[in-house]
Design an enzyme around this catalytic site. Structure first.
Site, PDB file in Angstrom:
ATOM      1  N   CYS A  88      14.644  -1.945  50.730  1.00 33.35           N
ATOM      2  CA  CYS A  88      14.969  -1.501  49.369  1.00 33.35           C
ATOM      3  C   CYS A  88      13.785  -1.723  48.431  1.00 33.35           C
ATOM      4  O   CYS A  88      13.352  -2.862  48.254  1.00 33.35           O
ATOM      5  CB  CYS A  88      16.183  -2.265  48.858  1.00 33.35           C
ATOM      6  SG  CYS A  88      16.597  -1.823  47.164  1.00 33.35           S
ATOM      7  N   ASP A 142      17.407 -20.916  11.396  1.00 39.14           N
ATOM      8  CA  ASP A 142      17.200 -20.112  12.597  1.00 39.14           C
ATOM      9  C   ASP A 142      15.729 -19.752  12.728  1.00 39.14           C
ATOM     10  O   ASP A 142      15.299 -18.658  12.383  1.00 39.14           O
ATOM     11  CB  ASP A 142      18.064 -18.848  12.513  1.00 39.14           C
ATOM     12  CG  ASP A 142      18.234 -18.203  13.871  1.00 39.14           C
ATOM     13  OD1 ASP A 142      17.790 -18.803  14.867  1.00 39.14           O
ATOM     14  OD2 ASP A 142      18.798 -17.101  13.931  1.00 39.14           O
ATOM     15  N   CYS A 178      23.035  -4.776  47.409  1.00 41.54           N
ATOM     16  CA  CYS A 178      22.424  -3.827  48.325  1.00 41.54           C
ATOM     17  C   CYS A 178      22.107  -4.560  49.626  1.00 41.54           C
ATOM     18  O   CYS A 178      21.628  -5.687  49.602  1.00 41.54           O
ATOM     19  CB  CYS A 178      21.147  -3.299  47.681  1.00 41.54           C
ATOM     20  SG  CYS A 178      20.054  -2.507  48.839  1.00 41.54           S
ATOM     21  N   LYS A 221      28.456 -23.975  14.668  1.00 42.45           N
ATOM     22  CA  LYS A 221      27.915 -22.619  14.600  1.00 42.45           C
ATOM     23  C   LYS A 221      28.819 -21.676  13.806  1.00 42.45           C
ATOM     24  O   LYS A 221      30.026 -21.854  13.773  1.00 42.45           O
ATOM     25  CB  LYS A 221      27.750 -22.062  16.029  1.00 42.45           C
ATOM     26  CG  LYS A 221      26.709 -22.780  16.872  1.00 42.45           C
ATOM     27  CD  LYS A 221      25.343 -22.609  16.296  1.00 42.45           C
ATOM     28  CE  LYS A 221      24.222 -22.575  17.285  1.00 42.45           C
ATOM     29  NZ  LYS A 221      24.238 -21.691  18.388  1.00 42.45           N
ATOM     30  N   CYS A 239      23.281   1.729  46.991  1.00 41.23           N
ATOM     31  CA  CYS A 239      22.250   1.226  46.092  1.00 41.23           C
ATOM     32  C   CYS A 239      21.500   2.396  45.446  1.00 41.23           C
ATOM     33  O   CYS A 239      21.007   3.266  46.158  1.00 41.23           O
ATOM     34  CB  CYS A 239      21.288   0.359  46.902  1.00 41.23           C
ATOM     35  SG  CYS A 239      19.810  -0.084  45.996  1.00 41.23           S
ATOM     36  N   LYS A 282      21.568 -25.156   9.513  1.00 42.66           N
ATOM     37  CA  LYS A 282      20.821 -25.011  10.775  1.00 42.66           C
ATOM     38  C   LYS A 282      19.909 -23.798  10.636  1.00 42.66           C
ATOM     39  O   LYS A 282      20.363 -22.655  10.667  1.00 42.66           O
ATOM     40  CB  LYS A 282      21.777 -24.845  11.953  1.00 42.66           C
ATOM     41  CG  LYS A 282      21.056 -24.843  13.279  1.00 42.66           C
ATOM     42  CD  LYS A 282      22.043 -24.973  14.421  1.00 42.66           C
ATOM     43  CE  LYS A 282      21.340 -25.136  15.753  1.00 42.66           C
ATOM     44  NZ  LYS A 282      20.531 -23.977  16.118  1.00 42.66           N
ATOM     45  N   CYS A 321      17.766   2.551  46.969  1.00 39.32           N
ATOM     46  CA  CYS A 321      17.370   2.899  48.341  1.00 39.32           C
ATOM     47  C   CYS A 321      18.467   3.603  49.122  1.00 39.32           C
ATOM     48  O   CYS A 321      18.249   4.036  50.248  1.00 39.32           O
ATOM     49  CB  CYS A 321      16.931   1.644  49.101  1.00 39.32           C
ATOM     50  SG  CYS A 321      18.283   0.540  49.506  1.00 39.32           S
ATOM     51  N   GLU A 345      23.437 -30.561   7.297  1.00 39.92           N
ATOM     52  CA  GLU A 345      22.233 -29.775   6.990  1.00 39.92           C
ATOM     53  C   GLU A 345      22.427 -28.336   7.448  1.00 39.92           C
ATOM     54  O   GLU A 345      23.075 -28.105   8.465  1.00 39.92           O
ATOM     55  CB  GLU A 345      21.022 -30.347   7.761  1.00 39.92           C
ATOM     56  CG  GLU A 345      20.836 -31.839   7.597  1.00 39.92           C
ATOM     57  CD  GLU A 345      19.634 -32.378   8.385  1.00 39.92           C
ATOM     58  OE1 GLU A 345      18.951 -31.591   9.074  1.00 39.92           O
ATOM     59  OE2 GLU A 345      19.391 -33.594   8.298  1.00 39.92           O
ATOM     60  N   TYR A 347      13.079 -31.935   9.052  1.00 35.41           N
ATOM     61  CA  TYR A 347      14.413 -32.536   9.142  1.00 35.41           C
ATOM     62  C   TYR A 347      14.556 -33.623  10.207  1.00 35.41           C
ATOM     63  O   TYR A 347      15.618 -34.189  10.392  1.00 35.41           O
ATOM     64  CB  TYR A 347      15.485 -31.463   9.359  1.00 35.41           C
ATOM     65  CG  TYR A 347      15.222 -30.564  10.554  1.00 35.41           C
ATOM     66  CD1 TYR A 347      15.263 -31.053  11.845  1.00 35.41           C
ATOM     67  CD2 TYR A 347      14.930 -29.212  10.376  1.00 35.41           C
ATOM     68  CE1 TYR A 347      15.017 -30.242  12.928  1.00 35.41           C
ATOM     69  CE2 TYR A 347      14.687 -28.389  11.452  1.00 35.41           C
ATOM     70  CZ  TYR A 347      14.728 -28.907  12.727  1.00 35.41           C
ATOM     71  OH  TYR A 347      14.475 -28.094  13.788  1.00 35.41           O
TER      72      TYR A 347
END
Ligand code: IVH
Length: 718
Positions: A461, A136, A455, A332, A437, A134, A440, A132, A244
């Protein structure tokens, strides 16, 4: 344009040490959890389906090597995320699970081989397979009683979805009454809601003109259109539906998948006209190629094809493994790619202090969608080094100004799959990942061989504090109405709320303050009163939400529930964790409290250690205790006993005659039992077939209950 060198971004899992694999698992699980939330609850994914599938395949590969990581909170064991707010919840009688993926012909062949092995088919016996497209879109479950549509629900997390009955009644392809023969007294019929490509484009044009939400693709547009609180908006959107599959089915009208599809069509549903019944692997692969070639000219988006074993008695025997059926697989299509310029690398700071680089791209259209951001994962990824220290992208680093090949399959943010070195500007310099970071200024360090730079300013922070607070009030945690991300940010910067406790003392402090909230811009008497009322309404909170809200690393919603169920009350949890924290020594943690925590089914070392570490930090305990003075945490409900063997550990030994070893294991696990390979004091039952040997002897020695196959069947049948 040179061809992209490699589309394989991450290195082979087979080369990871256990410690590396553990870290990799955690990274993948956290990333997938975040993507699930964006995809299922916000309809706003930030990575492509292909990139997500890649994460899932990778975590599956890690779990295949180290099965002990596959805890119940693993993204491989759950589907999606809990339903979003706004619609009533619906419990699916039969869960709506997901499909495993194949990306190559070999994997399709393996799927068929697996099925044949499981069913013990003869070498020349080929099961018929329904192929079948697929679709989306988003899956939907429709409940009919005596032929009348009574409820429609989205998938949600697979177990609980959203009640969208009224919205679904506006979709023309969904019959309100079933026609034809053999209508069961009750059934759940399933399929995909989708939108035609041309309808999506027209809708987006209209939305843009009205300055309203523009959707990234037909799938998001279908999801957004279905989940409207105002049903008349859904009615105005051109939604369509292909049937389905089915869930609960009191009397099944056919014995095969293709027979069921025919029945669905007779009952009044639209069934995809491209579906075919295949007799060989060659047939299914030819179908895949034909559909792939036709893909662009189809009126709707598809992202692959689905193969299903035709015989329903075989589907039943094959059953499910964790989140997907053994009797079906999605094949896929390859991801789509495009070339663009990476203009800039930005660094984002997360709740745990992790510095995450993000690529800002010159906008480029890939498969009809404009993309402009890509996650770059971490410092090493930019350098062309995988999490295990091995090269990725052939070791090529990523620089600002580079021309890069990006990839997506159906959604928004792509992966950077390769760099076009010929186009690298002469002036481009290797990217210098910051050691401080950006939020801070604290040092940002990499601990041991961690790939993530963090960090160190946890308490000062703002990025972390704000993220922690946002997490604290998020939907699955305290979920305080009127106190969302925006307000948290604002209150934090004004110094009004800097720790979770401040939320609950806000009203008291406001009463004493000169500058009242109600007098501020954007606030007034009413909204202030509403905010205080919303905060008060959350002074009683369920235990699992509370545990989740604490923001302990690796404790997502699933683990929070496991902990809540196990400990039952906040006092018991706190006491046990403090006891476990005291037991922490150089030789590891041997305390009874730690062992008890680590023995919870689904809680592994990583989670147990993270929870204990949270309690080792006295500042955390101080905040926790301050919170407990402000709020009441409700005791957790005791778990429902689902089957006579749930929670039991079973060992199968000897040659079984009533079922194959795989089937026995699958059934036991479906009923909530744990299947072990060896007998120990923890074993509850040993099911012994013929010629059982040492395991049977061991069971006798330890006094473990020994059952024959028939006794086992008697037990599980209740
Ligand atoms: S069968 C037990 N058939 O794909 C699994 N799913 O990745 C039953 N989908 O959630 C699903 N077209 O939303 C099936 N022909 C098809 C499909 C299909 C699209 C979607 C569906 C499902 C997802 C799984």
């Amino acid at each position: 344009m040179p061809k992209p060198k490699s589309t394989k971004v991450l290195p082979d899992v087979a080369t990871l040490t256990k410690a590396q694999a553990k870290r990799e698992w955690t990274r993948l699980a956290l990333e997938m959890e975040a993507h699930n939330e964006r995809y299922y609850q916000k309809d706003a994914p930030t990575i492509s389906d292909a990139a997500y599938d890649e994460l899932r395949r990778r975590i599956e590969a890690v779990e295949a090597r180290f099965p002990e990581f596959a805890t119940t909170d693993s993204p491989t064991q759950t589907v999606g995320a809990a339903p979003a707010r706004g619609f009533a919840k619906v419990q699916h009688v039969v869960p709506m699970l997901s499909l495993g993926n194949a990306f190559s012909d070999e994997e399709v062949q393996e799927f068929v081989d697996r099925v044949r092995r499981f069913l013990r088919l003869d070498a020349d016996e080929m099961p018929a397979i329904v192929a079948e497209p697929k679709i989306d879109g988003l899956s939907l479950s429709l409940r009919y009683e005596n032929g009348e549509l009574v409820r429609a629900a989205t998938r949600g997390d697979g177990f609980t979805g959203e009640d969208v009955t009224e919205n679904v009644r506006t979709i023309k392809d969904v019959p309100h009454h079933l026609k034809g023969r053999n209508i069961p007294s009750a059934c759940e019929l399933r399929g995909e809601v989708y939108m035609l490509k041309k309808d999506f484009l027209a809708l987006n044009k209209k939305q843009a003109e009205a300055d309203d939400t523009v959707f990234a693709n037909p799938r998001n547009s279908a999801a957004g259109s279905l989940r409207q609180k105002d049903v008349s908006i859904t009615a105005s959107r051109p939604l369509k539906f292909f049937a389905y599959a089915w869930g609960e089915m009191v009397e099944r009208p056919a014995d095969t998948q293709h027979g069921m599809l025919k029945w669905l069509a007779d009952a009044g549903f639209v069934v995809n006209p491209l579906i075919e019944l295949c007799k060989s692997v060659e047939d299914v692969l030819a179908f895949y190629r034909r559909i792939g070639d036709a893909r662009a000219s189809l009126d709707y988006d598809i992202d692959g094809v689905v193969y299903k074993i035709d015989r329903l008695d075989w589907q039943e025997r094959l059953g499910f493994v964790s989140r997907s059926p053994r009797w079906a697989i999605a094949h896929k299509f390859a991801a789509e790619q495009a070339t663009t310029v990476l203009e800039k690398i930005d660094i984002q700071v997360g709740r745990t202090g992790a510095l995450t680089p993000v690529a800002r791209l010159t906008p480029v259209t890939v498969g009809g969608v404009v993309v402009q951001n890509a996650t770059l994962h971490n410092e090493d990824y930019i350098k062309g080094i995988g999490n295990d220290g091995l090269p990725i992208r052939d070791g090529v680093d990523i620089r600002e100004g580079d021309t890069v090949v990006v990839q997506r399959a159906g959604d928004v943010i792509p992966q950077v799959v390769s760099v076009v070195l010929d186009k690298r500007p002469r002036t481009a310099k290797p990217y210098a990942f910051p050691h401080t970071c950006p939020a801070c200024g604290s040092h940002a360090v990499r601990e041991n061989d961690e790939v993530v730079r963090r960090c160190t300013g946890a308490l000062i922070c703002p990025a972390q504090a704000v993220e922690r607070l946002k997490h604290f009030v998020s939907r699955l945690a305290f979920d305080i109405e009127g106190l969302g991300e925006k307000q948290i940010q604002q209150f934090y910067h004004e110094g009004l709320i800097t720790t979770p406790v401040d939320i609950f003392t806000l009203q008291r402090r406001d009463a004493e303050a000169e500058q009242k909230l109600a007098n501020r811009e954007g606030y007034g008497e009413v909204s202030t009163r509403n905010l205080f009322a919303a905060i008060d309404a959350r002074r009683r909170i369920e235990l699992h939400r509370f545990i989740f809200a604490l923001g302990i690393r690796h404790v997502g919603e699933g683990n929070a529930k496991l902990l809540a169920r196990h400990y039952g009350s906040i006092d018991a949890f706190r006491e046990a964790m403090l006891a476990a924290a005291v037991g922490l020594s150089d030789d590891g943690n041997t305390s009874e409290a730690y062992q008890d925590l680590n023995n919870i089914a689904g809680i592994g070392d990583i989670v147990a250690d993270a929870v204990v570490e949270f309690f080792v930090e006295s500042r955390n305990v101080t905040v926790l205790d301050a919170l407990l003075r402000e709020i009441e945490v409700l005791p957790a409900e005791k778990p429902r006993q689902t089957s006579p063997v749930s929670g039991k550990t079973v060992v199968f030994t000897g040659s079984l005659t009533k079922f194959t070893r795989d089937e026995a294991k699958a059934v036991a696990e479906r009923l909530g039992a744990k299947v072990a390979g060896s007998v120990s004091k923890k074993t509850d039952y040993v099911v012994a077939g013929e010629d059982a040997g040492s395991k049977l002897a061991k069971a006798r020695e330890l006094g473990v209950a020994v059952l024959t196959e028939d006794e086992w069947l008697g037990l599980i049948e209740g």
